[in-house]
Scaffold this motif. Structure first.
Motif, mmCIF file in Angstrom:
data_model
loop_
_atom_site.group_PDB
_atom_site.id
_atom_site.type_symbol
_atom_site.label_atom_id
_atom_site.label_comp_id
_atom_site.label_asym_id
_atom_site.label_seq_id
_atom_site.Cartn_x
_atom_site.Cartn_y
_atom_site.Cartn_z
ATOM 1 N N ILE A 189 0.999 -1.157 0.235
ATOM 2 C CA ILE A 189 0.096 -0.199 -0.248
ATOM 3 C C ILE A 189 0.850 1.388 -0.016
ATOM 4 C CG2 ILE A 189 -1.982 1.409 1.300
ATOM 5 C CD1 ILE A 189 -3.378 -1.729 2.151
ATOM 6 N N ASN A 190 1.841 0.993 1.212
ATOM 7 C CA ASN A 190 2.732 2.495 0.862
ATOM 8 C C ASN A 190 3.520 3.264 -0.571
ATOM 9 O OD1 ASN A 190 2.289 2.453 3.952
ATOM 10 N ND2 ASN A 190 3.984 1.669 4.494
ATOM 11 N N GLU A 191 3.536 1.391 -0.893
ATOM 12 C CA GLU A 191 4.394 1.890 -1.817
ATOM 13 C C GLU A 191 3.588 2.113 -3.159
ATOM 14 O OE1 GLU A 191 5.985 -2.008 -3.770
ATOM 15 O OE2 GLU A 191 7.142 -1.677 -1.765
ATOM 16 N N ASN A 192 2.071 2.376 -3.227
ATOM 17 C CA ASN A 192 1.806 2.349 -4.294
ATOM 18 C C ASN A 192 0.944 3.731 -3.807
ATOM 19 O OD1 ASN A 192 1.205 0.590 -6.965
ATOM 20 N ND2 ASN A 192 0.225 -0.708 -4.415
ATOM 21 N N LEU A 193 0.646 3.997 -2.080
ATOM 22 C CA LEU A 193 0.700 5.656 -2.083
ATOM 23 C C LEU A 193 1.844 6.937 -2.730
ATOM 24 C CD1 LEU A 193 -0.201 4.812 1.722
ATOM 25 C CD2 LEU A 193 -2.337 6.425 -0.691
ATOM 26 N N LYS A 194 3.187 6.376 -2.688
ATOM 27 C CA LYS A 194 4.216 7.125 -2.531
ATOM 28 C C LYS A 194 4.486 6.956 -4.525
ATOM 29 C CE LYS A 194 7.207 6.110 1.260
ATOM 30 N NZ LYS A 194 8.270 5.271 1.382
ATOM 31 N N LYS A 195 4.052 6.073 -4.860
ATOM 32 C CA LYS A 195 4.123 6.216 -6.953
ATOM 33 C C LYS A 195 3.007 7.146 -7.217
ATOM 34 C CE LYS A 195 3.627 3.000 -10.535
ATOM 35 N NZ LYS A 195 3.574 1.569 -10.956
ATOM 36 N N TYR A 196 1.576 7.244 -6.593
ATOM 37 C CA TYR A 196 0.579 8.015 -7.137
ATOM 38 C C TYR A 196 0.375 9.018 -7.171
ATOM 39 C CZ TYR A 196 0.333 3.786 -10.263
ATOM 40 O OH TYR A 196 -0.072 3.750 -11.084
ATOM 41 N N VAL A 217 -0.443 9.547 -3.792
ATOM 42 C CA VAL A 217 -1.468 9.349 -2.905
ATOM 43 C C VAL A 217 -1.204 9.385 -0.963
ATOM 44 C CG1 VAL A 217 -4.174 8.596 -2.394
ATOM 45 C CG2 VAL A 217 -2.827 8.533 -4.936
ATOM 46 N N PRO A 218 -2.602 10.551 -0.247
ATOM 47 C CA PRO A 218 -2.592 10.635 0.649
ATOM 48 C C PRO A 218 -3.740 9.220 1.388
ATOM 49 C CG PRO A 218 -4.432 12.601 0.094
ATOM 50 C CD PRO A 218 -3.078 11.258 -1.328
ATOM 51 N N ALA A 219 -3.036 8.619 2.416
ATOM 52 C CA ALA A 219 -3.783 7.905 2.736
ATOM 53 C C ALA A 219 -5.243 7.960 3.762
ATOM 54 C CB ALA A 219 -2.436 7.934 4.069
ATOM 55 N N GLU A 220 -5.306 9.709 3.158
ATOM 56 C CA GLU A 220 -6.637 9.925 4.521
ATOM 57 C C GLU A 220 -7.562 9.348 2.874
ATOM 58 O OE1 GLU A 220 -4.162 11.655 4.553
ATOM 59 O OE2 GLU A 220 -3.745 11.592 6.239
ATOM 60 N N LYS A 221 -7.120 9.437 1.124
ATOM 61 C CA LYS A 221 -7.678 9.234 0.828
ATOM 62 C C LYS A 221 -8.574 7.639 0.028
ATOM 63 C CE LYS A 221 -7.964 13.545 -1.759
ATOM 64 N NZ LYS A 221 -9.117 13.843 -1.640
ATOM 65 N N LEU A 222 -7.515 6.615 1.031
ATOM 66 C CA LEU A 222 -7.530 4.957 0.522
ATOM 67 C C LEU A 222 -8.372 4.801 2.020
ATOM 68 C CD1 LEU A 222 -6.736 3.266 -1.827
ATOM 69 C CD2 LEU A 222 -4.528 2.637 -0.465
ATOM 70 N N TRP A 223 -9.516 4.608 1.745
ATOM 71 C CA TRP A 223 -10.110 3.681 2.634
ATOM 72 C C TRP A 223 -9.665 2.267 2.408
ATOM 73 C CZ3 TRP A 223 -15.023 5.679 5.285
ATOM 74 C CH2 TRP A 223 -14.865 7.530 5.139
ATOM 75 N N ILE A 224 -9.548 1.254 3.229
ATOM 76 C CA ILE A 224 -9.538 -0.386 2.911
ATOM 77 C C ILE A 224 -11.015 -0.885 4.483
ATOM 78 C CG2 ILE A 224 -7.584 -2.304 4.019
ATOM 79 C CD1 ILE A 224 -5.949 -0.504 4.010
ATOM 80 N N GLU A 225 -11.348 -1.951 3.279
ATOM 81 C CA GLU A 225 -12.593 -2.481 3.763
ATOM 82 C C GLU A 225 -12.187 -4.333 4.311
ATOM 83 O OE1 GLU A 225 -16.088 -2.781 1.916
ATOM 84 O OE2 GLU A 225 -16.145 -0.264 0.851
ATOM 85 N N ILE A 226 -12.325 -4.617 5.549
ATOM 86 C CA ILE A 226 -12.240 -5.747 5.859
ATOM 87 C C ILE A 226 -13.366 -7.121 5.852
ATOM 88 C CG2 ILE A 226 -11.201 -7.474 7.253
ATOM 89 C CD1 ILE A 226 -8.917 -5.493 7.933
ATOM 90 N N THR A 227 -13.523 -7.783 5.125
ATOM 91 C CA THR A 227 -14.612 -8.484 5.442
ATOM 92 C C THR A 227 -15.134 -9.072 6.831
ATOM 93 O OG1 THR A 227 -15.585 -9.115 3.077
ATOM 94 C CG2 THR A 227 -16.538 -10.437 4.635
ATOM 95 N N GLU A 228 -16.075 -8.577 7.463
ATOM 96 C CA GLU A 228 -16.659 -9.129 8.790
ATOM 97 C C GLU A 228 -16.270 -10.738 8.610
ATOM 98 O OE1 GLU A 228 -18.856 -10.717 11.808
ATOM 99 O OE2 GLU A 228 -19.762 -10.875 10.031
ATOM 100 N N GLN A 229 -17.230 -11.302 7.628
ATOM 101 C CA GLN A 229 -16.961 -13.303 7.968
ATOM 102 C C GLN A 229 -15.799 -13.747 7.873
ATOM 103 O OE1 GLN A 229 -20.152 -13.059 4.471
ATOM 104 N NE2 GLN A 229 -21.739 -12.838 5.475
#
Length: 691
Positions: free
Chosen positions: A544-551, A553-565
């Protein structure tokens, strides 16, 4: 009429027996490739090379290649018996221990008619000469076994109560196996009494040899030889071996005679029986994106030396009702053209024997001493490709339709398992759906490598009609099957070990989308990406960090969903990963949030700022008051813990109004927008911007 023909073809392609044979032959591919390549290298028609591999210093090379060839094609029929028995059990969806019993009965039945231990036993029966019997006997034996093991009085179940399962199955199979193997032993004895032969293979060989006894090599004899040899091959009988005595006696190379075994090898069976060099060229030229092209590439080193077992058993052509037609017609066409060319003096007759492994064009020149021999070969090949091509296309469509039907069943089963919260296991399955799953996994590897997957974006909106951002949804348009059910992509990636590569591509595409959107829209927004709990076990944060730096992009704009199940235990690894992701600025979401223990546990952890309501809660909300109470409780709990709540699968205004009444003010669903392209999402974002 065409539709009727296709229907008949599809029905034939879906036939149980033919499916068993095809899958059994496909499993033989490593065996065939190993032996075929060894034979091709061993028989390279280069005198200097042959002297080297048979000489004192490098003779071990010839010995090694011979040992490999004899170790594969020398016991070809035995291996085929095993693979067909396993294929039969797979199609019956038997467990591993029961599949082993099919192998045992097939081997015993095949061995019972070989006269092993007597003077009439022929070791050639273990090789490709015995292919026909190695197909017929296992299939019939397995059919008999699958029927007899259901007969109650033969099962001896009363003696196996309390036994270990494997031991019980073995004892219950004893009487059926005994009866079947005994039956084939009696058949072998009956052949000896009635016909004076000691195997069915000998009987078949004798019948065909009698047809050509005391016959001169004329046009009709050559045509008959060509037709019979290829019809035998279609049914798995090694026609060249069966008719070898005929070729040696009736079709010797003679002055003034057009047809001979050498002429047949040079002009009729180029690339092997069936003139399969035409198949090879057709696949390489016209099927570049199809799996058959991969088989052609594997077969190329052997087919150029006239060894076509890879194509015969890999496509397969043997026992294939579609490809059998050009497999017979193409050699007939080549025979008529070459016989006419020599008869009318357009091409010199074949004047010398050359090795049957000599590559095409070279063999035409060497056999006739003229370039016209090579030109005649080239003409036959061009016409042969045009003859094979339409049948290869029909075969491709029939195969694709069969695979599509299997994929539908696989997806239907997956959806049922999802409703039960059960985890599917496809790659280890031995039935058709397992084969399709493994095939899709290989295609998924290539699709990830070539970046053929893409994202769609489903907007999320609040009660004031302001777009907050979107959820990125993975999509894959397969060249044959079309759009693949997204959860299936994830399950295959998890089971097949592709998850890090898939999610690496997913984050790269999402970060690039955020960069592009930021240039077009200056307001506040976010894009959320789904990951599985298993993702937390690899170095996903570095990706994730590599792609944030590459493009940029601030981390605040990339939200991460994890499936509860899909949550895993509350371990130190998980805690460290979640802590790091939140610390650098990502907002973490629990997807498919319900009232289960796992949901509350992770909500209690204080790592998650947003929960997304389980779709089943929203979908049945209007009909079930219980669901309304659960949603109301989750919203109140979220408010107390400063956790936002998003309702997914909102499809009607009534649902939206009820959710608002219950206190939920953020939504996602078809009422607002379907998943759209990035360009459409940016336009939607601008239209529904904060005023």
């Amino acid at each position: 009429m065409r539709a009727l023909c296709r229907k008949i073809v599809y029905k034939i392609e879906g036939n149980f027996l033919l499916t068993v044979i095809r899958h059994g032959l496909v499993m033989m591919m490593p065996f065939i490739l190993t032996g075929g390549i060894a034979c091709a290298v061993l028989n390279l028609p280069i005198p200097a090379y042959q002297e080297i591999i048979t000489g004192d210093y490098f003779g071990w090379i010839g010995w090694l290649l011979t040992a490999i060839y004899n170790g594969t094609f020398g016991c070809f029929s035995i291996a085929l018996v095993v693979s067909l028995a396993i294929s039969f059990a797979m199609e019956k969806n038997e467990t591993t221990d029961k599949a082993a019993l099919y192998v045992i009965v097939a081997l015993g039945s095949y061995g019972a008619q070989l006269n092993i231990g007597t003077e009439h036993f022929e070791t050639e029966s273990f090789g490709s000469t015995g292919t026909f019997l190695a197909i017929v006997i296992p299939l019939t034996a397995c059919y008999l076994y699958s029927w007899l093991k259901k007969v109650t009085f033969l099962s001896m179940k009363e003696y196996t109560v309390g036994m270990e399962v494997i031991c019980g199955n073995a004892i219950q199979s004893f009487l059926p196996v005994l009866l079947i193997i005994g039956f084939y032993a009696l058949v072998a004895k009956g052949l000896t009494i009635m016909f004076g032969v000691y195997s069915l293979q000998s009987l078949i060989s004798n019948v065909f040899c009698a047809l050509f006894e005391n016959k001169q090599a004329g046009f009709r004899q050559g045509l008959s030889y060509t037709v019979i040899l290829h019809v035998l091959w279609v049914f798995g009988i090694h026609g060249s071996h069966v008719l070898e005595p005929v070729a040696q006696n009736a079709f010797k190379l003679q002055d003034g005679v057009v047809f001979s075994k050498s002429m047949f090898d040079v002009f009729v069976v180029m690339g092997g029986c069936g003139t399969t060099i035409c198949v090879l060229i057709a696949l390489l030229l016209f099927f570049r994106k199809d799996r058959m092209n991969r088989i052609a590439k594997l077969a190329f080193p052997t087919v150029i030396f006239n060894l076509n077992e890879v194509l015969n058993f890999g496509l397969p052509i043997v026992f294939n009702p579609i490809l059998a037609i050009p497999f017979i017609l193409t050699p007939i066409m080549c025979y008529l053209i070459s016989y006419g060319g020599v008869y009318w003096g357009l091409v010199p007759p074949v004047t010398q024997d050359i090795s049957w492994t000599t590559p095409v064009l070279v063999s035409g020149y060497m056999a006739t001493g003229s370039i016209r021999g090579s030109i005649l070969q080239l003409l036959c090949i061009i016409l042969g490709v045009s003859l094979y091509l339409p049948f290869l296309l029909i075969h491709k469509k029939a195969r694709e339709k069969s695979a599509k039907n299997c994929l539908k069943l696989l997806i239907s089963e997956l959806q049922e398992l999802e409703e039960k919260n059960e985890v599917p296991k496809y790659l280890m399955r031995t039935d058709k759906m397992g084969l399709v799953a493994r095939m899709l996994l290989q295609d998924l590897k290539m699709a990830i490598k070539k970046k053929e997957l893409f994202l769609l974006y489903q907007p999320q909106i609040n009660s004031e009609d302001v777009c907050l951002g979107a959820e990125a949804l993975i999509r894959w348009k397969h060249p044959v099957f079309g759009f693949i059910y997204p959860p299936l992509i994830i399950y295959l990636a998890k089971e097949g070990g592709l998850l890090p590569k898939l999610e690496g591509l997913l984050f790269e595409m999402a970060c690039e989308a955020i960069q592009i959107t930021s240039k077009e829209y200056k307001g506040d927004f976010k894009i959320s990406v789904n990951i599985t709990a298993k993702s937390l076990l690899w170095d996903i944060e570095s990706c994730i960090n590599e792609n944030l730096k590459k493009y940029q992009v601030p981390a605040e704009k990339l939200w991460i969903e994890i499936t509860e199940q899909d949550m895993i235990a509350n371990s130190n690894i998980v805690i460290d990963k979640l802590s790091h992701l939140k610390k650098v600025g990502h907002t973490l979401l629990i997807d498919d949030f319900g009232m289960g223990h796992t949901s509350l546990l992770y909500l209690q952890s204080n790592y998650f700022n947003v929960v997304k309501l389980d779709g089943s809660l929203v979908g049945k909300m209007l009909d079930l008051e219980t669901n309304q109470k659960i949603i109301s409780s989750i919203v109140k709990l979220g408010s107390d813990l400063d956790v936002a709540v998003i309702a997914e699968y909102v499809e009607t205004n009534r649902q939206k109004e009820k959710l608002l009444e219950l206190g939920c003010k953020r939504y996602q669903g078809y009422l607002f927008s379907k998943p759209v392209s990035l360009e459409e999402f940016i336009a939607y974002l601008k239209k529904h911007a904060q005023q």
